[in-house]
Design an enzyme around this catalytic site. Structure first.
Site, PDB file in Angstrom:
ATOM      1  N   ASN A 117     -11.753 -44.616 -16.270  1.00  0.00           N
ATOM      2  CA  ASN A 117     -12.251 -43.972 -14.929  1.00  0.00           C
ATOM      3  C   ASN A 117     -12.768 -42.346 -15.664  1.00  0.00           C
ATOM      4  OD1 ASN A 117     -11.329 -44.701 -12.434  1.00  0.00           O
ATOM      5  ND2 ASN A 117      -9.648 -45.476 -13.305  1.00  0.00           N
TER       6      ASN A 117
ATOM      7  N   HIS B 276      -7.884 -55.735  -0.177  1.00  0.00           N
ATOM      8  CA  HIS B 276      -7.900 -55.027   1.018  1.00  0.00           C
ATOM      9  C   HIS B 276      -8.633 -54.982   1.958  1.00  0.00           C
ATOM     10  CE1 HIS B 276      -7.139 -50.493  -1.705  1.00  0.00           C
ATOM     11  NE2 HIS B 276      -5.735 -51.358  -1.591  1.00  0.00           N
TER      12      HIS B 276
ATOM     13  N   CYS C 289      -7.605 -64.972  23.963  1.00  0.00           N
ATOM     14  CA  CYS C 289      -6.762 -64.264  24.497  1.00  0.00           C
ATOM     15  C   CYS C 289      -7.672 -63.405  25.262  1.00  0.00           C
ATOM     16  CB  CYS C 289      -5.952 -63.530  24.083  1.00  0.00           C
ATOM     17  SG  CYS C 289      -6.057 -62.355  22.689  1.00  0.00           S
TER      18      CYS C 289
HETATM   19 ZN    ZN Z   1      -7.199 -63.369  20.888  1.00  0.00          ZN
END
Ligand code: ZN
Length: 276
Positions: A236, A127, A171
């Protein structure tokens, strides 16, 4: 249960092929360290009057609309992760890795870094990693979260400096945490999708520890192990989606104990087998 577990561990230990021991962990393993689950009530971010469901809040869509709020939340979690201590379950897993070496792999859904801090080396963080950032506009490259950016308290805002450091140098758009949000797909670069499925295929045993199977790659990992003849051990405290998957199958062991208890047993069994 212990006899059955010993038997299957011994069998896989002596196998020539498809003999990996893979562990798949989730939020349950960090609960003892005081980290609430993302889906649990305590895990939901409440700031001001806003109240969000994780499935709405934990999305790229929400980030694009509210980047500062999501960063505040991420930095609040960062502080919580850093203040948390690794627990006995994390340490038992390290001991197991020390016995199995290259035949051991750990796939975790957790982004809290506790497995790594405990010392696990063969680690796949499917993740993503909260300690890394990437451009939200798609510029290539993954960087570490700048060291100058510190974890925050729940009511703390971003500083000017934080904001400057969290903008893409290419950017100018916002950088984002390198984690998987609910409206995103698993890939190889960030999530090790193909590596973990290949590992699942070659696993003689897949231990599922403290995770319920609510996301799709973990479920695909379990299905793959079963398909290629591996055994699933479901550790679990209650029944879950993995239990539903394996209930009617032959190659399974269901353990309803705390993860620490079960991992201690597994460690002991392996230690005995390795010394035989
Ligand atoms: Zn960027």
């Amino acid at each position: 249960m212990k006899e059955q577990l010993t038997e299957i561990i011994r069998k896989v230990y002596h196998k020539k092929n498809r003999n990996l021991f893979t562990f798949l962990t989730g939020a349950g393993i960090s609960a003892e360290s005081g980290i609430p689950t993302y889906r649990g009530v305590d895990g939901i971010w409440i700031k001001g009057t806003k109240f969000h469901k994780p499935e709405e809040f934990g999305t790229f869509k929400y980030f694009k609309e509210n980047p500062e709020e999501v960063w505040q939340y991420s930095l609040f979690r960062k502080k919580m992760f850093e203040n948390a201590q690794t627990n006995e379950s994390h340490h038992e897993i390290v001991k197991i890795e020390n016995i199995l070496q290259d035949r051991f792999h750990l796939i975790t859904q957790n982004i809290d870094n506790l497995h790594r801090r405990a010392g696990t080396e063969r680690l796949y963080e499917i993740h993503g990693k909260a300690r890394e950032i990437k451009c939200s506009n798609g510029c290539k490259g993954i960087e570490n979260l700048p060291a100058e950016i510190e974890g925050k308290d729940i009511d703390e805002d971003l500083t000017e400096k934080d904001i400057e450091l969290l903008k893409c140098k290419e950017c100018g758009n916002w950088m984002r945490p390198n984690i998987l949000w609910f409206d995103e797909y698993y890939d190889e670069k960030t999530n090790k999708k193909f590596s973990s499925l290949k590992m699942a295929k070659n696993s003689g045993i897949l231990f599922i520890v403290g995770t319920s199977g609510a996301t799709n790659l973990p479920m695909a990992i379990a299905e793959t192990t079963l398909k290629y003849g591996g055994t699933i051990v479901d550790i679990n405290t209650e029944d879950n989606l993995f239990t539903a998957l394996i209930k009617e199958k032959k190659n399974k062991i269901i353990i309803r104990e705390t993860s620490t208890q079960a991992l201690k047993t597994i460690h002991k069994i392996l230690q005995n087998i390795a010394e035989e």
